[in-house]
Design a protein around this motif. Structure first.
Motif, short mmCIF file in Angstrom:
data_model
loop_
_atom_site.label_atom_id
_atom_site.label_comp_id
_atom_site.label_asym_id
_atom_site.label_seq_id
_atom_site.Cartn_x
_atom_site.Cartn_y
_atom_site.Cartn_z
N ILE A 31 5.20 -17.39 6.82
CA ILE A 31 5.93 -16.97 8.02
C ILE A 31 6.79 -15.75 7.70
O ILE A 31 6.83 -14.78 8.45
CB ILE A 31 6.80 -18.13 8.54
CG1 ILE A 31 5.92 -19.30 9.00
CG2 ILE A 31 7.68 -17.65 9.69
CD1 ILE A 31 6.69 -20.52 9.46
N THR A 32 7.46 -15.79 6.54
CA THR A 32 8.30 -14.66 6.13
C THR A 32 7.45 -13.41 5.95
O THR A 32 7.84 -12.30 6.37
CB THR A 32 9.03 -14.98 4.81
OG1 THR A 32 9.84 -16.13 4.99
CG2 THR A 32 9.90 -13.80 4.38
N ASP A 33 6.28 -13.56 5.33
CA ASP A 33 5.40 -12.42 5.10
C ASP A 33 4.93 -11.80 6.41
O ASP A 33 4.80 -10.57 6.51
CB ASP A 33 4.19 -12.86 4.27
CG ASP A 33 3.34 -11.68 3.82
OD1 ASP A 33 3.85 -10.85 3.05
OD2 ASP A 33 2.18 -11.57 4.27
N CYS A 54 17.42 -16.89 13.05
CA CYS A 54 18.49 -15.90 13.02
C CYS A 54 19.03 -15.75 11.61
O CYS A 54 19.27 -14.63 11.14
CB CYS A 54 19.61 -16.30 13.98
SG CYS A 54 20.95 -15.10 14.08
N SER A 55 19.20 -16.87 10.90
CA SER A 55 19.71 -16.82 9.55
C SER A 55 18.74 -16.11 8.61
O SER A 55 19.14 -15.27 7.79
CB SER A 55 19.97 -18.25 9.05
OG SER A 55 20.39 -18.25 7.70
N MET A 56 17.45 -16.43 8.71
CA MET A 56 16.46 -15.84 7.82
C MET A 56 16.28 -14.35 8.09
O MET A 56 16.25 -13.53 7.17
CB MET A 56 15.11 -16.54 7.99
CG MET A 56 14.01 -15.98 7.08
SD MET A 56 12.38 -16.72 7.38
CE MET A 56 11.91 -15.90 8.90
N LEU A 57 16.19 -13.98 9.37
CA LEU A 57 15.88 -12.60 9.72
C LEU A 57 17.10 -11.70 9.68
O LEU A 57 16.97 -10.48 9.78
CB LEU A 57 15.25 -12.55 11.12
CG LEU A 57 13.96 -13.36 11.28
CD1 LEU A 57 13.43 -13.25 12.70
CD2 LEU A 57 12.89 -12.89 10.28
N HIS A 66 11.99 -5.68 4.20
CA HIS A 66 11.32 -5.18 5.40
C HIS A 66 11.28 -3.65 5.41
O HIS A 66 10.25 -3.03 5.69
CB HIS A 66 12.02 -5.71 6.64
CG HIS A 66 11.35 -5.35 7.93
ND1 HIS A 66 11.58 -4.15 8.58
CD2 HIS A 66 10.43 -6.02 8.69
CE1 HIS A 66 10.85 -4.10 9.67
NE2 HIS A 66 10.14 -5.22 9.76
N LEU A 67 12.40 -3.03 5.08
CA LEU A 67 12.46 -1.57 5.05
C LEU A 67 11.58 -0.99 3.96
O LEU A 67 10.85 -0.02 4.18
CB LEU A 67 13.91 -1.12 4.84
CG LEU A 67 14.13 0.39 4.66
CD1 LEU A 67 13.74 1.14 5.92
CD2 LEU A 67 15.59 0.67 4.29
N ALA A 68 11.62 -1.61 2.77
CA ALA A 68 10.81 -1.11 1.65
C ALA A 68 9.32 -1.15 1.98
O ALA A 68 8.57 -0.21 1.66
CB ALA A 68 11.10 -1.94 0.39
N LEU A 69 8.87 -2.21 2.62
CA LEU A 69 7.46 -2.33 2.98
C LEU A 69 7.08 -1.30 4.04
O LEU A 69 6.00 -0.69 3.97
CB LEU A 69 7.17 -3.75 3.49
CG LEU A 69 5.69 -4.08 3.76
CD1 LEU A 69 4.87 -3.96 2.50
CD2 LEU A 69 5.56 -5.49 4.35
#
Length: 392
Positions: A31-33, A54-57, A66-69
């Protein structure tokens, strides 16, 4: 021990809050991926699904990944941001379609939440952008475009237009800020810190610079600079440094007009000599063009050329490029993918200039009123928060 109905219901609710919603039994890692590969704007919407999401994201570590990818795959959404009484953003992919004639753009109004929407400001000005954060300041009181006096209601902000989060930057060592366009903003990759620079004017020129660190939320002063005069534009963040065109005091360098490059890692200046031909020009500024540092004019006289440094820091690599049009003030803002078209802010207007065909077409905004002198910028959508970054 026997439990009551209220206790049972409360226990189930707590378990539900701690777990992510079930997507066909997918593990949390998958899910995170999936979320890491979604656009930043879409990820932001999922924060409203539940407290666990909300906590995870909202986690600073997730935002960095997320930015690096997105940067690695060049899959992020780039936007043009234009200041007026608010900020107005436009999706840059929507303007590189090769159509002819004048294109009319409709900017989306935006503003930092921490303060600017609750007070009446005279104008918003851009300092720069990095990793999805834009650095702006709001003006109160009279200003001629060169001098700004901060009031308690004005001030400088770090703002993420994608998430709407903002952070007011504390005042530096001077309450009255002279030559307010002598700011710079960039990201220090060594310490993973965002830094704001502000030259301090004196009767002897610009002998000091104040440096703000987002991690420490504080300023410090660096003195002993040899600079006599700067242009009237913010520094440009390029190659790990913030770059300005400056004039040196006599005796410091045979070439008195140089690019003063502030290394964000070492916090030291390096002077890069400008071409001999621009020595007598009083109004010159640094910019970037298709991944290279360049020099463009910013004056009352018309010019039809720019200078490009093919190898950063190497004086002999300066090359003059002649344009098919004349300008008084110009700033390259963005290059279209797989194209020779470059978005230029030219004499208070926006044009797409094709360096191969030497043609241009105009871009107009339908709902934005510009002041006579303004600085536009671009940014990459991200989830980086200016409020939690120092604690990441």
């Amino acid at each position: 021990m026997e439990t009551t109905k209220g206790e049972t219901r409360r226990g189930k609710d707590e378990t539900k809050d701690e777990a992510l919603p079930d997507f066909s039994g997918l593990p949390r890692e998958i899910i995170t991926d999936v979320f890491l590969r979604l656009p930043a704007k879409s990820v932001g919407r999922f924060r409203c699904v539940s407290k666990p999401y909300c906590s995870m994201l909202s986690d600073p570590g997730f935002a960095k990944r997320h930015l690096a990818l997105a940067l690695k795959k060049d899959s992020g959404c780039q936007k043009l941001v234009v200041p007026s009484r608010n900020l107005h953003s436009v999706d840059l992919d929507s303007i590189g379609d090769g159509c002819e004639g004048t294109m009319v753009l409709s900017g989306v109004k935006d503003h930092p939440k921490d303060g600017l929407e609750s007070v009446s400001v005279d104008w918003v000005e851009m300092i720069g952008s990095s990793n999805g954060l834009v650095c702006v300041y709001s003006q109160k009181g009279s200003s001629n475009g060169f001098v700004c006096v901060y009031s308690p209601k004005g001030g400088a902000f770090l703002h993420n237009p994608t998430t709407g989060e903002s952070k007011r930057i504390p005042e530096s060592m001077l309450d009255i800020v002279h030559a307010c366009r002598h700011f710079g903003f960039g990201f220090d990759t060594l310490t993973e810190d965002y830094k704001v620079l502000k030259f301090v004017a004196s009767d002897e020129g610009y002998r000091s610079v104040d440096v703000y660190s987002l991690k420490t939320d504080s300023w410090k002063r660096i003195s002993g600079l040899p600079y006599k005069r700067l242009g009237c534009n913010p520094g440009v963040h390029f190659n790990g440094a913030i770059n300005w065109v400056v004039k040196l005091h006599k005796g410091h360098n045979p070439k008195r007009v140089v690019v003063a490059a502030f290394d964000l890692k070492t916090e030291k200046f390096r002077d890069i000599p400008c071409p001999d031909e621009v020595e007598d020009c009083k109004y010159l500024k640094a910019a970037t063009l298709k991944g290279r540092l360049c020099l463009v004019y910013d004056s009352f006289d018309k010019h039809d050329d720019i200078w490009v440094m093919n190898e950063y820091g190497l004086e002999s690599s300066w090359t003059k490029i002649r344009l098919s049009m004349s300008y008084r003030s110009m700033t390259p803002l963005w290059s279209a993918k797989n194209s020779e078209e470059v978005l230029l802010q030219l004499d208070g207007k926006f044009v797409l200039y094709n360096f191969e065909c030497k043609t241009c077409r105009n871009l107009e905004f339908s709902n934005v009123t510009f002041r006579k002198m303004f600085v536009a910028s671009t940014y990459e959508e991200s989830l980086i928060s200016p409020n939690s970054y120092g604690n990441a």
